[in-house]
Design a protein around this motif. Structure first.
Motif, short mmCIF file in Angstrom:
data_model
loop_
_atom_site.label_atom_id
_atom_site.label_comp_id
_atom_site.label_asym_id
_atom_site.label_seq_id
_atom_site.Cartn_x
_atom_site.Cartn_y
_atom_site.Cartn_z
N ASP A 82 21.30 19.29 -67.90
CA ASP A 82 20.49 20.44 -68.32
C ASP A 82 20.86 21.69 -67.53
O ASP A 82 21.01 22.78 -68.10
CB ASP A 82 19.01 20.13 -68.12
N LYS A 83 21.02 21.54 -66.23
CA LYS A 83 21.31 22.68 -65.36
C LYS A 83 22.63 23.34 -65.73
O LYS A 83 22.76 24.58 -65.67
CB LYS A 83 21.34 22.23 -63.91
N HIS A 84 23.61 22.53 -66.12
CA HIS A 84 24.96 23.06 -66.39
C HIS A 84 25.26 23.21 -67.88
O HIS A 84 26.40 23.51 -68.24
CB HIS A 84 26.00 22.16 -65.72
N GLY A 85 24.26 23.01 -68.73
CA GLY A 85 24.44 23.22 -70.16
C GLY A 85 25.47 22.30 -70.79
O GLY A 85 26.29 22.75 -71.61
N LEU A 86 25.43 21.03 -70.44
CA LEU A 86 26.46 20.09 -70.87
C LEU A 86 26.03 19.16 -72.00
O LEU A 86 26.75 18.23 -72.36
CB LEU A 86 26.91 19.24 -69.67
N ALA A 87 24.86 19.40 -72.58
CA ALA A 87 24.33 18.46 -73.58
C ALA A 87 25.24 18.30 -74.79
O ALA A 87 25.32 17.21 -75.36
CB ALA A 87 22.93 18.91 -74.02
N ASP A 88 25.93 19.36 -75.19
CA ASP A 88 26.77 19.27 -76.39
C ASP A 88 27.94 18.31 -76.21
O ASP A 88 28.47 17.79 -77.20
CB ASP A 88 27.29 20.65 -76.78
#
Length: 397
Positions: free
Chosen positions: A232-238
Protein backbone atom coordinates in the motif's frame (compact mmCIF):
# COMPACT_ATOMS: atom_id res chain seq x y z
CA UNK A 1 -3.11 -13.31 12.85
CA UNK A 2 -0.71 -13.87 9.95
CA UNK A 3 -0.05 -10.90 7.69
CA UNK A 4 -0.95 -11.09 4.01
CA UNK A 5 2.15 -11.65 1.93
CA UNK A 6 2.91 -10.60 -1.64
CA UNK A 7 5.45 -11.09 -4.41
CA UNK A 8 6.10 -7.55 -5.68
CA UNK A 9 9.16 -8.07 -7.86
CA UNK A 10 10.78 -10.98 -9.70
CA UNK A 11 13.84 -11.44 -11.86
CA UNK A 12 15.95 -14.20 -13.32
CA UNK A 13 18.83 -14.82 -15.65
CA UNK A 14 18.67 -16.97 -18.71
CA UNK A 15 19.56 -20.50 -17.66
CA UNK A 16 22.68 -21.76 -19.38
CA UNK A 17 24.71 -24.89 -19.90
CA UNK A 18 27.44 -24.88 -17.22
CA UNK A 19 30.38 -22.76 -18.31
CA UNK A 20 28.74 -21.56 -21.50
CA UNK A 21 28.90 -17.89 -20.54
CA UNK A 22 32.55 -17.03 -20.13
CA UNK A 23 33.57 -15.30 -16.86
CA UNK A 24 30.02 -15.66 -15.49
CA UNK A 25 30.36 -16.49 -11.81
CA UNK A 26 27.65 -16.78 -9.16
CA UNK A 27 27.97 -13.13 -7.98
CA UNK A 28 27.32 -12.04 -11.57
CA UNK A 29 24.25 -14.28 -11.76
CA UNK A 30 22.93 -13.01 -8.44
CA UNK A 31 23.51 -9.38 -9.37
CA UNK A 32 21.59 -9.83 -12.63
CA UNK A 33 18.60 -11.62 -11.12
CA UNK A 34 18.50 -9.50 -7.96
CA UNK A 35 18.75 -6.22 -9.85
CA UNK A 36 15.89 -7.26 -12.13
CA UNK A 37 13.72 -8.16 -9.14
CA UNK A 38 14.42 -4.83 -7.41
CA UNK A 39 13.75 -2.90 -10.59
CA UNK A 40 10.55 -4.87 -11.14
CA UNK A 41 9.41 -3.92 -7.63
CA UNK A 42 10.55 -0.33 -8.12
CA UNK A 43 12.46 -0.28 -4.84
CA UNK A 44 16.05 0.14 -3.73
CA UNK A 45 18.04 -2.64 -2.08
CA UNK A 46 18.22 -0.48 1.05
CA UNK A 47 14.52 -1.17 1.62
CA UNK A 48 15.13 -4.92 1.92
CA UNK A 49 15.25 -5.92 5.59
CA UNK A 50 16.28 -9.59 5.33
CA UNK A 51 17.61 -11.85 2.59
CA UNK A 52 17.42 -15.62 2.17
CA UNK A 53 19.88 -16.95 -0.40
CA UNK A 54 19.80 -20.47 -1.75
CA UNK A 55 22.50 -22.56 -3.40
CA UNK A 56 23.52 -26.22 -3.20
CA UNK A 57 27.09 -26.19 -4.51
CA UNK A 58 29.31 -23.58 -2.93
CA UNK A 59 31.24 -22.45 0.09
CA UNK A 60 29.75 -21.13 3.31
CA UNK A 61 28.57 -17.48 3.18
CA UNK A 62 28.39 -17.50 -0.61
CA UNK A 63 24.97 -15.96 -0.03
CA UNK A 64 26.55 -12.88 1.49
CA UNK A 65 29.08 -12.64 -1.33
CA UNK A 66 26.26 -12.86 -3.86
CA UNK A 67 23.93 -10.33 -2.23
CA UNK A 68 26.74 -7.87 -1.61
CA UNK A 69 26.56 -7.27 -5.37
CA UNK A 70 23.25 -5.50 -4.67
CA UNK A 71 24.35 -3.59 -1.60
CA UNK A 72 26.06 -3.92 1.77
CA UNK A 73 23.65 -2.76 4.44
CA UNK A 74 24.26 -5.08 7.39
CA UNK A 75 20.93 -6.87 7.16
CA UNK A 76 20.53 -10.54 8.16
CA UNK A 77 21.43 -12.80 5.21
CA UNK A 78 20.62 -16.48 5.65
CA UNK A 79 22.30 -19.14 3.50
CA UNK A 80 19.86 -21.88 2.44
CA UNK A 81 20.57 -25.40 1.14
CA UNK A 82 17.70 -27.86 0.71
CA UNK A 83 18.78 -29.88 -2.33
CA UNK A 84 16.62 -29.25 -5.41
CA UNK A 85 13.97 -27.40 -3.35
CA UNK A 86 16.52 -24.79 -2.23
CA UNK A 87 15.05 -21.87 -4.18
CA UNK A 88 11.53 -22.44 -2.95
CA UNK A 89 12.84 -22.94 0.59
CA UNK A 90 14.41 -19.47 0.41
CA UNK A 91 11.05 -18.20 -0.85
CA UNK A 92 9.26 -19.98 2.02
CA UNK A 93 11.57 -18.43 4.62
CA UNK A 94 11.30 -14.93 3.16
CA UNK A 95 7.51 -15.18 3.04
CA UNK A 96 7.45 -16.55 6.57
CA UNK A 97 9.46 -13.57 7.82
CA UNK A 98 6.99 -11.17 6.22
CA UNK A 99 3.93 -13.19 7.22
CA UNK A 100 5.04 -13.19 10.85
CA UNK A 101 5.41 -9.41 10.92
CA UNK A 102 9.15 -9.63 11.56
CA UNK A 103 9.88 -7.57 8.43
CA UNK A 104 7.92 -5.76 5.74
CA UNK A 105 10.25 -6.53 2.84
CA UNK A 106 12.49 -9.54 2.24
CA UNK A 107 14.57 -10.85 -0.64
CA UNK A 108 14.60 -14.49 -1.73
CA UNK A 109 17.43 -15.22 -4.11
CA UNK A 110 18.83 -18.46 -5.51
CA UNK A 111 21.71 -19.31 -7.78
CA UNK A 112 23.78 -22.23 -8.93
CA UNK A 113 27.09 -22.60 -10.72
CA UNK A 114 27.21 -26.25 -11.69
CA UNK A 115 29.58 -28.73 -13.26
CA UNK A 116 28.61 -30.54 -16.47
CA UNK A 117 27.29 -34.08 -16.26
CA UNK A 118 25.31 -36.01 -13.69
CA UNK A 119 25.11 -34.83 -10.10
CA UNK A 120 27.62 -36.30 -7.69
CA UNK A 121 28.49 -36.05 -4.02
CA UNK A 122 30.93 -33.42 -2.78
CA UNK A 123 32.19 -35.16 0.35
CA UNK A 124 33.25 -38.81 0.50
CA UNK A 125 34.31 -38.99 4.17
CA UNK A 126 30.82 -38.97 5.76
CA UNK A 127 27.38 -40.54 5.51
CA UNK A 128 25.49 -39.42 2.41
CA UNK A 129 22.15 -37.74 3.23
CA UNK A 130 20.34 -39.86 0.64
CA UNK A 131 21.77 -43.19 1.81
CA UNK A 132 18.62 -44.38 3.60
CA UNK A 133 16.45 -43.52 0.60
CA UNK A 134 18.78 -45.29 -1.79
CA UNK A 135 19.05 -48.39 0.38
CA UNK A 136 15.28 -48.57 0.65
CA UNK A 137 14.86 -48.18 -3.10
CA UNK A 138 17.59 -50.73 -3.71
CA UNK A 139 15.35 -53.32 -2.06
CA UNK A 140 12.75 -52.62 -4.75
CA UNK A 141 14.83 -51.95 -7.87
CA UNK A 142 18.44 -52.87 -8.53
CA UNK A 143 20.78 -49.91 -8.07
CA UNK A 144 22.00 -48.15 -11.21
CA UNK A 145 24.10 -45.11 -12.00
CA UNK A 146 23.59 -42.18 -12.09
CA UNK A 147 21.47 -42.25 -8.90
CA UNK A 148 18.93 -39.52 -9.71
CA UNK A 149 17.54 -40.97 -12.96
CA UNK A 150 17.61 -44.40 -11.34
CA UNK A 151 15.45 -43.19 -8.45
CA UNK A 152 12.90 -41.34 -10.54
CA UNK A 153 13.03 -43.92 -13.32
CA UNK A 154 12.30 -46.64 -10.79
CA UNK A 155 9.27 -44.68 -9.64
CA UNK A 156 8.19 -44.49 -13.28
CA UNK A 157 8.62 -48.25 -13.67
CA UNK A 158 6.59 -48.83 -10.54
CA UNK A 159 3.78 -46.71 -11.99
CA UNK A 160 3.91 -48.70 -15.22
CA UNK A 161 3.72 -51.99 -13.32
CA UNK A 162 0.86 -50.85 -11.08
CA UNK A 163 -1.28 -48.89 -13.50
CA UNK A 164 -0.25 -49.76 -17.04
CA UNK A 165 1.34 -46.39 -17.73
CA UNK A 166 3.39 -46.46 -20.94
CA UNK A 167 6.81 -45.20 -21.96
CA UNK A 168 5.06 -43.10 -24.59
CA UNK A 169 3.01 -41.28 -21.95
CA UNK A 170 6.18 -40.28 -20.10
CA UNK A 171 7.74 -39.21 -23.40
CA UNK A 172 4.73 -37.02 -24.16
CA UNK A 173 5.58 -35.00 -21.05
CA UNK A 174 9.09 -34.39 -22.39
CA UNK A 175 7.67 -33.42 -25.78
CA UNK A 176 5.26 -30.96 -24.14
CA UNK A 177 7.86 -29.26 -22.00
CA UNK A 178 10.36 -28.85 -24.82
CA UNK A 179 7.55 -27.43 -26.97
CA UNK A 180 6.59 -24.96 -24.25
CA UNK A 181 10.18 -23.74 -23.85
CA UNK A 182 10.36 -22.56 -27.46
CA UNK A 183 8.61 -19.38 -26.30
CA UNK A 184 10.76 -18.83 -23.20
CA UNK A 185 13.81 -16.62 -23.76
CA UNK A 186 15.11 -17.61 -20.31
CA UNK A 187 15.17 -21.34 -21.13
CA UNK A 188 18.40 -23.28 -21.53
CA UNK A 189 16.87 -25.15 -24.47
CA UNK A 190 14.42 -23.71 -26.96
CA UNK A 191 14.21 -26.60 -29.40
CA UNK A 192 11.03 -28.43 -30.28
CA UNK A 193 11.14 -32.22 -30.67
CA UNK A 194 8.67 -34.73 -32.00
CA UNK A 195 7.42 -37.50 -29.76
CA UNK A 196 9.55 -39.92 -31.75
CA UNK A 197 12.61 -37.73 -31.18
CA UNK A 198 11.98 -37.96 -27.44
CA UNK A 199 11.56 -41.73 -27.56
CA UNK A 200 14.62 -42.21 -29.77
CA UNK A 201 17.02 -40.10 -27.70
CA UNK A 202 19.62 -41.92 -25.61
CA UNK A 203 18.19 -44.14 -22.89
CA UNK A 204 19.39 -43.00 -19.46
CA UNK A 205 17.38 -45.38 -17.26
CA UNK A 206 14.32 -46.98 -18.76
CA UNK A 207 11.77 -45.50 -19.37
CA UNK A 208 13.66 -42.18 -19.17
CA UNK A 209 15.48 -41.01 -22.28
CA UNK A 210 17.82 -38.03 -22.29
CA UNK A 211 15.15 -35.61 -23.53
CA UNK A 212 13.00 -36.49 -20.50
CA UNK A 213 15.73 -35.55 -18.01
CA UNK A 214 16.57 -32.10 -16.66
CA UNK A 215 20.10 -30.87 -17.39
CA UNK A 216 22.68 -29.30 -15.13
CA UNK A 217 22.53 -25.53 -15.46
CA UNK A 218 23.97 -22.20 -14.40
CA UNK A 219 21.63 -19.40 -13.43
CA UNK A 220 19.83 -17.35 -10.81
CA UNK A 221 16.35 -16.22 -9.80
CA UNK A 222 15.04 -13.72 -7.27
CA UNK A 223 11.81 -12.48 -5.72
CA UNK A 224 10.94 -9.52 -3.49
CA UNK A 225 8.40 -10.44 -0.82
CA UNK A 226 6.44 -7.68 0.93
CA UNK A 227 3.67 -7.10 3.45
CA UNK A 228 0.29 -5.54 2.69
CA UNK A 229 1.33 -2.28 4.34
CA UNK A 230 4.49 -2.16 2.18
CA UNK A 231 2.41 -2.79 -0.94
CA UNK A 232 0.00 0.00 0.00
CA UNK A 233 2.75 2.44 0.95
CA UNK A 234 4.60 1.97 -2.34
CA UNK A 235 1.56 1.69 -4.63
CA UNK A 236 2.38 -1.84 -5.77
CA UNK A 237 -1.10 -3.40 -5.79
CA UNK A 238 -1.35 -3.48 -9.59
CA UNK A 239 1.67 -5.77 -9.87
CA UNK A 240 1.53 -7.58 -6.53
CA UNK A 241 0.80 -11.31 -6.51
CA UNK A 242 -0.46 -12.66 -3.21
CA UNK A 243 0.86 -15.88 -1.69
CA UNK A 244 -2.52 -17.27 -0.58
CA UNK A 245 -1.18 -20.61 0.61
CA UNK A 246 2.25 -22.07 1.24
CA UNK A 247 3.52 -25.20 2.94
CA UNK A 248 6.77 -27.08 3.34
CA UNK A 249 6.94 -30.75 4.28
CA UNK A 250 9.78 -33.19 4.83
CA UNK A 251 9.73 -36.98 4.69
CA UNK A 252 7.08 -38.93 6.57
CA UNK A 253 7.37 -42.44 7.97
CA UNK A 254 5.39 -43.51 4.92
CA UNK A 255 8.33 -42.49 2.75
CA UNK A 256 10.10 -45.61 3.98
CA UNK A 257 7.33 -47.80 5.42
CA UNK A 258 5.17 -47.91 2.30
CA UNK A 259 7.82 -49.78 0.29
CA UNK A 260 7.04 -47.52 -2.66
CA UNK A 261 9.45 -45.97 -5.12
CA UNK A 262 7.03 -43.07 -5.59
CA UNK A 263 7.08 -42.32 -1.87
CA UNK A 264 10.87 -42.48 -1.80
CA UNK A 265 11.08 -39.76 -4.47
CA UNK A 266 8.72 -37.43 -2.64
CA UNK A 267 5.13 -38.27 -3.60
CA UNK A 268 3.88 -38.26 0.00
CA UNK A 269 5.70 -35.02 0.81
CA UNK A 270 4.15 -33.37 -2.24
CA UNK A 271 0.64 -34.63 -1.50
CA UNK A 272 0.67 -33.46 2.12
CA UNK A 273 2.09 -30.05 1.23
CA UNK A 274 -0.58 -29.59 -1.45
CA UNK A 275 -3.38 -30.54 0.96
CA UNK A 276 -2.14 -27.92 3.44
CA UNK A 277 -2.03 -25.27 0.73
CA UNK A 278 -5.54 -26.08 -0.49
CA UNK A 279 -6.78 -25.82 3.09
CA UNK A 280 -5.02 -22.48 3.68
CA UNK A 281 -6.09 -20.88 0.41
CA UNK A 282 -9.58 -22.29 0.00
CA UNK A 283 -8.55 -23.25 -3.53
CA UNK A 284 -8.55 -26.68 -5.09
CA UNK A 285 -6.80 -27.96 -8.20
CA UNK A 286 -9.93 -27.10 -10.19
CA UNK A 287 -9.46 -23.41 -9.29
CA UNK A 288 -5.98 -22.96 -10.78
CA UNK A 289 -5.19 -22.57 -14.45
CA UNK A 290 -1.40 -22.69 -14.55
CA UNK A 291 1.11 -24.82 -12.66
CA UNK A 292 4.89 -24.87 -12.44
CA UNK A 293 5.95 -28.21 -10.97
CA UNK A 294 9.14 -30.14 -10.37
CA UNK A 295 9.70 -32.15 -13.56
CA UNK A 296 13.30 -33.10 -12.87
CA UNK A 297 12.33 -36.17 -14.90
CA UNK A 298 9.15 -36.79 -16.87
CA UNK A 299 8.20 -39.57 -14.46
CA UNK A 300 8.10 -37.10 -11.60
CA UNK A 301 5.82 -34.73 -13.48
CA UNK A 302 3.32 -37.54 -13.92
CA UNK A 303 3.58 -38.58 -10.26
CA UNK A 304 3.08 -34.97 -9.24
CA UNK A 305 -0.17 -34.66 -11.22
CA UNK A 306 -1.55 -37.25 -8.82
CA UNK A 307 0.09 -35.80 -5.70
CA UNK A 308 -1.40 -32.36 -6.43
CA UNK A 309 -4.84 -33.86 -7.00
CA UNK A 310 -5.13 -33.11 -10.70
CA UNK A 311 -6.30 -36.68 -11.12
CA UNK A 312 -6.74 -39.82 -9.06
CA UNK A 313 -3.80 -42.07 -8.24
CA UNK A 314 -2.88 -44.14 -11.27
CA UNK A 315 -4.57 -41.83 -13.78
CA UNK A 316 -1.66 -39.55 -14.64
CA UNK A 317 -1.19 -41.27 -17.98
CA UNK A 318 -4.81 -40.61 -18.93
CA UNK A 319 -4.32 -36.93 -18.12
CA UNK A 320 -1.38 -36.85 -20.54
CA UNK A 321 -3.26 -38.62 -23.33
CA UNK A 322 -6.17 -36.19 -22.93
CA UNK A 323 -3.80 -33.22 -23.46
CA UNK A 324 -5.11 -31.78 -20.19
CA UNK A 325 -1.74 -30.34 -19.11
CA UNK A 326 -0.97 -28.11 -22.09
CA UNK A 327 -2.53 -25.15 -23.87
CA UNK A 328 -6.19 -25.87 -24.61
CA UNK A 329 -6.40 -28.39 -21.75
CA UNK A 330 -7.65 -28.11 -18.17
CA UNK A 331 -4.31 -26.76 -16.95
CA UNK A 332 -1.11 -25.53 -18.52
CA UNK A 333 1.68 -27.30 -16.64
CA UNK A 334 5.20 -25.89 -16.96
CA UNK A 335 4.57 -23.18 -19.57
CA UNK A 336 8.20 -22.17 -18.96
CA UNK A 337 9.43 -25.50 -20.31
CA UNK A 338 9.92 -26.84 -16.81
CA UNK A 339 13.16 -28.20 -15.45
CA UNK A 340 13.47 -30.54 -18.45
CA UNK A 341 13.85 -27.73 -20.96
CA UNK A 342 14.13 -24.45 -19.04
CA UNK A 343 17.01 -25.96 -17.05
CA UNK A 344 17.65 -26.80 -13.41
CA UNK A 345 20.26 -24.71 -11.56
CA UNK A 346 19.28 -26.22 -8.23
CA UNK A 347 19.26 -23.12 -6.04
CA UNK A 348 17.44 -21.03 -8.63
CA UNK A 349 14.70 -23.40 -9.79
CA UNK A 350 12.07 -22.55 -7.16
CA UNK A 351 12.51 -18.83 -7.75
CA UNK A 352 12.31 -19.22 -11.52
CA UNK A 353 9.00 -21.02 -10.97
CA UNK A 354 7.83 -18.10 -8.83
CA UNK A 355 8.86 -15.63 -11.53
CA UNK A 356 6.99 -17.52 -14.25
CA UNK A 357 3.78 -17.70 -12.24
CA UNK A 358 4.03 -14.04 -11.26
CA UNK A 359 4.27 -13.12 -14.95
CA UNK A 360 1.35 -15.42 -15.78
CA UNK A 361 -0.86 -13.83 -13.11
CA UNK A 362 0.10 -10.34 -14.25
CA UNK A 363 -0.67 -11.29 -17.85
CA UNK A 364 2.87 -10.40 -18.97
CA UNK A 365 4.19 -13.83 -20.02
CA UNK A 366 4.20 -13.00 -23.73
CA UNK A 367 3.80 -15.95 -26.10
CA UNK A 368 3.63 -18.29 -23.09
CA UNK A 369 0.64 -16.49 -21.59
CA UNK A 370 -2.17 -18.76 -20.41
CA UNK A 371 -5.65 -17.33 -20.95
CA UNK A 372 -7.79 -16.28 -18.01
CA UNK A 373 -5.33 -16.92 -15.19
CA UNK A 374 -6.85 -16.20 -11.78
CA UNK A 375 -4.80 -18.60 -9.62
CA UNK A 376 -1.53 -20.48 -9.97
CA UNK A 377 0.24 -23.31 -8.19
CA UNK A 378 3.95 -23.98 -7.64
CA UNK A 379 5.58 -27.27 -6.62
CA UNK A 380 9.28 -27.85 -5.92
CA UNK A 381 10.92 -30.84 -4.25
CA UNK A 382 14.35 -31.92 -3.09
CA UNK A 383 15.12 -35.51 -2.20
CA UNK A 384 16.34 -36.22 1.26
CA UNK A 385 13.90 -34.44 1.57
CA UNK A 386 11.69 -31.36 1.30
CA UNK A 387 8.68 -30.28 -0.72
CA UNK A 388 7.35 -26.75 -1.02
CA UNK A 389 3.96 -25.97 -2.55
CA UNK A 390 2.73 -22.39 -3.02
CA UNK A 391 -0.57 -20.98 -4.31
CA UNK A 392 -0.81 -17.48 -5.81
CA UNK A 393 -3.51 -15.03 -6.83
CA UNK A 394 -3.22 -11.49 -8.18
CA UNK A 395 -3.77 -8.88 -5.49
CA UNK A 396 -6.27 -6.89 -7.59
CA UNK A 397 -8.29 -9.79 -9.05
Amino acid sequence: MANRTYVVGVGMTKFEKPGRRENWDYPDMAREAGTKALEDAGIAYEQVQQAYVGYVYGESTAGQRAVYELGITGIPIVNVNNNCSTGSTALFLAAQAVRSGTVDCALALGFEKMKPGSLGSTYDDRVQPMLNHMLALGELYEFAMPPAPWMFGAAGREHMEKYGTTAEQFAKIGEKNHRHSVNNPYAQFQDEYSLQDILDSRMVYEPLTKLQCSPTSDGSGAAIIASESFVDKHGLADQAVEIVGQAMTTDFRSTFDSKSAAALVGADMSKQAALKVYDQSGLGPEDVQVIELHDCFSANELLTYEALGLCAEGEGGKLVDANDTTYGGRWVVNPSGGLISKGHPLGATGLAQCAELTWQLRGTAGKRQVEGVTAALQHNIGLGGAAVVTAYQHANR
